[in-house]
Design a protein around this motif. Structure first.
Motif, mmCIF file in Angstrom:
data_model
loop_
_atom_site.group_PDB
_atom_site.id
_atom_site.type_symbol
_atom_site.label_atom_id
_atom_site.label_comp_id
_atom_site.label_asym_id
_atom_site.label_seq_id
_atom_site.Cartn_x
_atom_site.Cartn_y
_atom_site.Cartn_z
ATOM 1 N N ALA A 79 0.846 -1.207 0.000
ATOM 2 C CA ALA A 79 0.000 0.000 0.000
ATOM 3 C C ALA A 79 0.878 1.253 0.000
ATOM 4 N N VAL A 80 1.921 1.256 0.830
ATOM 5 C CA VAL A 80 2.796 2.448 0.871
ATOM 6 C C VAL A 80 3.556 2.588 -0.449
ATOM 7 N N THR A 81 4.051 1.458 -0.989
ATOM 8 C CA THR A 81 4.788 1.521 -2.265
ATOM 9 C C THR A 81 3.902 2.141 -3.342
ATOM 10 N N ALA A 82 2.638 1.695 -3.392
ATOM 11 C CA ALA A 82 1.730 2.208 -4.431
ATOM 12 C C ALA A 82 1.433 3.690 -4.213
ATOM 13 N N ALA A 83 1.401 4.114 -2.928
ATOM 14 C CA ALA A 83 1.043 5.516 -2.637
ATOM 15 C C ALA A 83 2.207 6.479 -2.890
ATOM 16 N N LEU A 84 3.447 5.963 -2.905
ATOM 17 C CA LEU A 84 4.618 6.862 -2.951
ATOM 18 C C LEU A 84 4.545 7.960 -4.026
ATOM 19 N N PRO A 85 4.222 7.607 -5.292
ATOM 20 C CA PRO A 85 4.250 8.679 -6.301
ATOM 21 C C PRO A 85 3.205 9.765 -6.076
ATOM 22 N N THR A 86 2.181 9.485 -5.254
ATOM 23 C CA THR A 86 1.091 10.465 -5.098
ATOM 24 C C THR A 86 1.188 11.252 -3.781
ATOM 25 N N LEU A 87 2.222 10.971 -2.978
ATOM 26 C CA LEU A 87 2.316 11.630 -1.668
ATOM 27 C C LEU A 87 2.713 13.108 -1.818
ATOM 28 N N PRO A 88 2.353 13.953 -0.798
ATOM 29 C CA PRO A 88 2.729 15.371 -0.876
ATOM 30 C C PRO A 88 4.246 15.549 -1.005
ATOM 31 N N ALA A 89 4.652 16.643 -1.649
ATOM 32 C CA ALA A 89 6.082 16.891 -1.882
ATOM 33 C C ALA A 89 6.823 17.120 -0.563
ATOM 34 N N ASP A 90 6.151 17.760 0.401
ATOM 35 C CA ASP A 90 6.789 18.036 1.688
ATOM 36 C C ASP A 90 6.991 16.717 2.461
ATOM 37 N N VAL A 91 8.255 16.493 2.910
ATOM 38 C CA VAL A 91 8.599 15.203 3.532
ATOM 39 C C VAL A 91 7.755 14.935 4.768
ATOM 40 N N THR A 92 7.565 15.972 5.622
ATOM 41 C CA THR A 92 6.790 15.760 6.853
ATOM 42 C C THR A 92 5.342 15.417 6.515
ATOM 43 N N ASP A 93 4.761 16.131 5.553
ATOM 44 C CA ASP A 93 3.379 15.834 5.153
ATOM 45 C C ASP A 93 3.286 14.419 4.593
ATOM 46 N N ALA A 94 4.289 14.067 3.780
ATOM 47 C CA ALA A 94 4.278 12.725 3.175
ATOM 48 C C ALA A 94 4.352 11.666 4.280
ATOM 49 N N GLN A 95 5.238 11.920 5.259
ATOM 50 C CA GLN A 95 5.385 10.974 6.374
ATOM 51 C C GLN A 95 4.071 10.822 7.145
ATOM 52 N N ASP A 96 3.426 11.975 7.386
ATOM 53 C CA ASP A 96 2.152 11.951 8.123
ATOM 54 C C ASP A 96 1.106 11.119 7.385
ATOM 55 N N ALA A 97 1.123 11.252 6.048
ATOM 56 C CA ALA A 97 0.089 10.581 5.249
ATOM 57 C C ALA A 97 0.169 9.057 5.377
ATOM 58 N N VAL A 98 1.370 8.531 5.622
ATOM 59 C CA VAL A 98 1.500 7.071 5.688
ATOM 60 C C VAL A 98 1.988 6.600 7.066
ATOM 61 N N ALA A 99 1.869 7.495 8.070
ATOM 62 C CA ALA A 99 2.445 7.202 9.392
ATOM 63 C C ALA A 99 1.901 5.904 9.988
ATOM 64 N N SER A 100 0.598 5.688 9.880
ATOM 65 C CA SER A 100 0.056 4.493 10.557
ATOM 66 C C SER A 100 0.510 3.225 9.834
ATOM 67 N N ASP A 101 0.613 3.278 8.499
ATOM 68 C CA ASP A 101 1.118 2.107 7.761
ATOM 69 C C ASP A 101 2.576 1.830 8.128
ATOM 70 N N LEU A 102 3.366 2.915 8.207
ATOM 71 C CA LEU A 102 4.789 2.733 8.540
ATOM 72 C C LEU A 102 4.938 2.136 9.934
ATOM 73 N N ALA A 103 4.064 2.547 10.850
ATOM 74 C CA ALA A 103 4.136 2.020 12.226
ATOM 75 C C ALA A 103 3.861 0.512 12.221
ATOM 76 N N ARG A 104 2.928 0.081 11.389
ATOM 77 C CA ARG A 104 2.625 -1.367 11.320
ATOM 78 C C ARG A 104 3.808 -2.136 10.729
ATOM 79 N N ILE A 105 4.415 -1.565 9.692
ATOM 80 C CA ILE A 105 5.580 -2.225 9.070
ATOM 81 C C ILE A 105 6.722 -2.307 10.087
ATOM 82 N N ASP A 106 6.946 -1.199 10.818
ATOM 83 C CA ASP A 106 8.020 -1.172 11.816
ATOM 84 C C ASP A 106 7.783 -2.226 12.894
#
Ligand code: HEM
Length: 443
Positions: free
Chosen positions: A185-212
């Motif tokens: 899901a995160v891989t597929a979302a990468l090209p569409t995430l906001p340009a700002d790194v913090t915003d991009a991180q926020d957009a996928v934060a819960s998925d990243l937490a599950r992967i971690d």
């Protein structure tokens, strides 16, 4: 200097150095106003201007490279002049080997390399076979009940199972599979995430937490010495490395683990999905592969590998390989300025009619018949070439071949419908459902 010219190569004119031909702005504007896919723009640029061509999406030009000699120049001969830049995927894979650069990359690659060649690969044979058997048994179950299967999901499950077994020594269980769906899901979302790194991180934060959380759990298990039924996995190597090399922090081990999950399953899964879609269109491919020799014979294996290669020719999952010029250079007689963005595009090289006669036609015999294909390393490169070429090449070919050796003789698929669109994101994928019914296994 690169002087070798082959079919599809640009004629080299000694001494003549010219600017890269550039698409007229109107072409890009028309493409933009029609809301087309990037691949459509690249196709038009290549058709009009040839194997090295520039176009502008912003103020600076991007150079599209599809000519085999120039591909080899950029990826293999002068990788120091054309580097990978820190990319979007870092959000997911951090400093893993796919994104790392410089001396850190060299160290990381050296450690992993031995695991993916020769003797290292032998360690995974049994695990790959077990994953293939599990998939074949599941397909026999679908055949008995008549329940349709989703080919893309099946291939994803298989590829994730092989890489998970190879990393941890454990087969993939349903719970881990569910959690790891977030990687896709995160891989597929990468090209569409906001340009700002913090915003991009926020957009996928819960998925990243599950992967971690999955990664933390697997690292802890490896560290506690729990090897799993298949013996220690690659993760144990990384954990062991940490005892002598301080750079292998938990964070870097997590990054390598997630990198291998990302690089090692989506690519193989989409290739196998395309292969079944292509066999649906060209059923003779299956029959010819099975007629090539008995089960386990070298001829059968070669014929099945040819199916995989011909699929990768038409649909190289990593369809564009971006690079960034770090210094001024002459590329096959053209000037490339430092700072230029480069797009090497195996997808277009593999469909160049000068290199591949009747390029849209699926014909695995290209990879069997002597002289069936161009031999220039820059004419066919689904795994890249040069120092940054795919680490998992042998692994990918082995797992694909073993799976097909199990599935092709025993099962045939009838698709309910096949996707008519293609999605050109991080990978080139069929865009639409891939539901199919499995025919009863032959007895
Ligand atoms: C059909 C399957 C696969 C395809 C088409 C594929 C393709 C590629 C390509 C084209 C690159 C180079 C990218 C570039 O030059 O920018 C690459 C890199 C890489 N691949 Fe694969 N790959 C596949 C399977 C795998 C598997 C199964 C693994 C791991 C088990 C893997 C691990 C990697 C890694 C770690 C890199 C980064 C190497 C580096 O930067 O040093 N790949 N792959």
């Amino acid at each position: 200097m690169d002087t070798e010219a082959g079919p599809g190569s640009l004629p080299h004119v000694p001494g003549a150095v010219r600017p890269v031909p550039e698409a007229e702005p109107g072409l890009v504007e028309r493409w933009r106003s029609q809301g087309g896919e990037l691949v459509e723009l690249l196709t038009q640029v290549r058709e009009r201007l040839g194997g090295i061509a520039a176009f502008r999406l912003g103020p600076a030009p991007t150079v599209l490279v599809t000519d085999p000699q120039a591909v080899q120049h950029v990826l293999a001969r002068h990788p120091d002049r054309y580097v990978k830049r820190s990319h979007r995927a870092r959000l997911l894979i951090g400093d893993g080997v796919l994104a790392a650069t410089g001396t850190a990359w060299k160290r990381q690659r050296r450690l992993l390399q031995s695991q993916f060649t020769g003797t290292g690969m032998r360690r995974y044979e049994q695990r790959i076979t077990e994953a293939a058997r599990t998939t074949a048994a599941r397909w026999s179950g679908y055949a008995r009940t008549g329940q349709p299967l989703d080919v893309e999901r099946e291939m994803r499950r298989f590829a994730l199972d092989t890489i998970w077994r190879s990393l941890t020594g454990h087969p993939l269980d349903d719970g881990t599979e569910r959690e790891l769906a977030t990687v896709a899901a995160v891989t597929a979302a990468l090209p569409t995430l906001p340009a700002d790194v913090t915003d991009a991180q926020d957009a996928v934060a819960s998925d990243l937490a599950r992967i971690d959380a999955v990664a933390r759990h697997a690292i802890k298990a490896a560290r506690s010495g729990s090897a799993g039924p298949d013996g220690p996995g690659l993760l144990h190597l990384l954990v062991d490395a940490a005892t002598e090399r301080p750079e292998y922090t938990d964070r870097l081990i997590r990054d390598e683990l997630v990198t291998l999950l990302v690089a090692g399953h989506e690519t193989t899964a989409t290739t196998l999905t395309w292969l079944y879609l292509l066999l649906d269109r060209y059923p003779a491919g299956r029959e010819e592969a099975l007629a090539a020799g008995g089960a386990g014979s070298a001829q059968r294996r070669q014929a099945i590998q040819a199916l995989v290669h011909e699929t990768l020719r038409l649909y190289p999952s990593a369809w564009i390989l971006p690079r960034h010029a770090t210094e001024d250079d002459t590329l096959a007689g053209y000037t490339v300025e430092a700072g230029t963005d480069i797009l090497v595009c195996p997808y277009l090289t593999h469909r160049d009619p000068q290199l591949w006669p009747d390029p849209e036609h699926f014909d695995p015999r290209r990879f069997i018949t002597p002289d069936g294909r161009p031999t220039h390393p820059g004419a066919y490169f689904p795994f890249g070439i040069g120092p940054r070429a795919c680490l998992g090449l042998q692994f990918a070919l082995r797992e694909s071949t073993v799976l097909l050796e199990h599935l092709l003789p025993a099962h045939t698929l009838a698709f309910d419908s096949t996707p008519t669109k293609t999605s050109y994101g991080m990978t080139v994928r069929p865009d639409g459902p891939t539901l199919a019914t499995v025919a009863q296994p032959h007895t």
